[in-house]
Write an enzyme that holds these catalytic residues in place. Structure first.
Site, PDB file in Angstrom:
ATOM      1  N   GLY A  23       0.837  -1.183   0.000  1.00  0.00           N
ATOM      2  CA  GLY A  23       0.000   0.000   0.000  1.00  0.00           C
ATOM      3  C   GLY A  23       0.875   1.237   0.000  1.00  0.00           C
ATOM      4  O   GLY A  23       1.927   1.262   0.641  1.00  0.00           O
ATOM      5  N   SER A  46       1.312  -6.634   3.761  1.00  0.00           N
ATOM      6  CA  SER A  46       2.536  -6.833   4.540  1.00  0.00           C
ATOM      7  C   SER A  46       3.134  -5.499   4.960  1.00  0.00           C
ATOM      8  O   SER A  46       3.631  -5.353   6.080  1.00  0.00           O
ATOM      9  CB  SER A  46       3.558  -7.674   3.771  1.00  0.00           C
ATOM     10  OG  SER A  46       3.886  -7.084   2.537  1.00  0.00           O
ATOM     11  N   GLU A  47       3.089  -4.482   4.085  1.00  0.00           N
ATOM     12  CA  GLU A  47       3.483  -3.120   4.454  1.00  0.00           C
ATOM     13  C   GLU A  47       2.633  -2.088   3.732  1.00  0.00           C
ATOM     14  O   GLU A  47       2.250  -2.294   2.566  1.00  0.00           O
ATOM     15  CB  GLU A  47       4.961  -2.832   4.133  1.00  0.00           C
ATOM     16  CG  GLU A  47       5.928  -3.131   5.250  1.00  0.00           C
ATOM     17  CD  GLU A  47       6.443  -4.548   5.205  1.00  0.00           C
ATOM     18  OE1 GLU A  47       7.119  -4.964   6.158  1.00  0.00           O
ATOM     19  OE2 GLU A  47       6.163  -5.242   4.211  1.00  0.00           O
ATOM     20  N   THR A  48       2.363  -1.012   4.434  1.00  0.00           N
ATOM     21  CA  THR A  48       1.812   0.198   3.827  1.00  0.00           C
ATOM     22  C   THR A  48       2.829   1.306   4.034  1.00  0.00           C
ATOM     23  O   THR A  48       3.311   1.519   5.151  1.00  0.00           O
ATOM     24  CB  THR A  48       0.469   0.595   4.463  1.00  0.00           C
ATOM     25  OG1 THR A  48      -0.500  -0.443   4.227  1.00  0.00           O
ATOM     26  CG2 THR A  48      -0.052   1.901   3.872  1.00  0.00           C
ATOM     27  N   HIS A  74      10.286  -3.570  -0.755  1.00  0.00           N
ATOM     28  CA  HIS A  74       9.254  -3.634  -1.791  1.00  0.00           C
ATOM     29  C   HIS A  74       8.306  -2.437  -1.709  1.00  0.00           C
ATOM     30  O   HIS A  74       7.854  -1.913  -2.739  1.00  0.00           O
ATOM     31  CB  HIS A  74       8.489  -4.962  -1.713  1.00  0.00           C
ATOM     32  CG  HIS A  74       7.365  -4.998  -0.733  1.00  0.00           C
ATOM     33  ND1 HIS A  74       7.559  -5.195   0.614  1.00  0.00           N
ATOM     34  CD2 HIS A  74       6.026  -4.840  -0.899  1.00  0.00           C
ATOM     35  CE1 HIS A  74       6.395  -5.188   1.228  1.00  0.00           C
ATOM     36  NE2 HIS A  74       5.451  -4.964   0.341  1.00  0.00           N
TER      37      HIS A  74
END
Length: 262
Positions: A23, A46-48, A74
């Site tokens: 995100g 998994s990550e924003t 990423h």
């Protein structure tokens, strides 16, 4: 009502539904830690990444559904993709300020190249329970921010079915597993149940440790790496003194709006 533009981008892949989804929220003003954490939890990726300007400089922060992290490859790649292709950044090199220092991303046409610091690591004794948790005994183990377990065969990595409850008992953030590849230079997987990610599809930051290790082992300058999660990812890695250059593609999945009550 406050509105935040939201992008979801698949990183380290040229195709939607591959790579690692991230995100990305370009902000007009910095948000509170609590609100960024709530948005990341709601996104359940998994990550924003949150991008904002402070004192004329572009900053980036990354949140998993459960915690803030100091470095995320990423989601930085995805954020740069958004800035270059959707948010009007016209230069060739983009620089983010972060908790891990200045991070530069170069636009190289069909790929973007991250410029990250080398991760420090040391050989260590195998932590108690690691072999049982992974279901296979590594030939070497190293420790840095995460454990790196090296295996003899590619198939050991591909077939691995970890016990995530057992991995969660280990003292470090996560465990990367790696072996020499048959169709590439090396392969890896990354498990981080301690921060709410049983298996990360593609982990750019892990290659800050994997790249110097395999550069020394293989005596090669440019390394082609695959992360062999279910979604899979392709990375091009180069050790440049105390920096690691990690390049890959991105694919757009969606653009939307997060609406928050005032």
């Amino acid at each position: 009502m406050a509105e935040i533009t939201f992008y979801q981008v698949d990183a380290f892949t040229g195709n939607v539904f591959g790579g690692n989804p991230a995100g990305v929220c370009p902000l007009k003003a910095e948000l509170s830690d609590d609100l960024m954490q709530k948005i990341a939890a709601e996104n359940n990726l998994s990550e924003t990444a949150f991008i904002f300007t402070r004192e004329g400089r572009l900053h980036i922060r990354w949140f998993t559904p459960e915690a803030e992290v100091d470095l995320c490859g990423h989601a930085t790649l995805a954020s740069a993709h958004v800035m270059f292709h959707h948010e009007g950044f016209t230069g060739q090199i983009l620089e983010f300020q972060s908790k891990s220092g200045a991070l530069r991303v170069k636009n190289k046409g069909d790929i973007l190249e991250l410029d990250f610091p080398v991760a420090q690591y040391e050989p260590c004794a195998e932590p108690e329970g690691l072999t049982e948790a992974l279901g296979c005994k590594p030939v070497e183990v190293y420790a840095g921010a995460d454990y790196m377990a090296v295996f003899e065969k590619e198939q050991d990595i591909v077939d691995m079915k970890p016990d995530f409850a057992s991995l969660k008992k280990l003292s470090l953030r996560g465990v990367m597993v790696t072996a020499k590849g048959s169709s590439c230079d090396f392969i890896s997987r990354f498990f981080a149940p301690n921060i709410g990610i049983n298996e990360d599809p593609v982990t750019g930051s892990a290659h800050c440790l994997l790249t110097p290790y395999w550069t020394e082992k293989l005596n090669k300058k440019l390394l082609i790496a695959r992360q062999v999660s279910k979604r899979g990812g392709l990375l091009f890695c180069t050790l440049d003194y105390d920096r690691v250059l990690i390049a890959g593609k991105c694919a757009d999945y969606l653009k939307g709006t997060i609406t928050l009550a005032d």
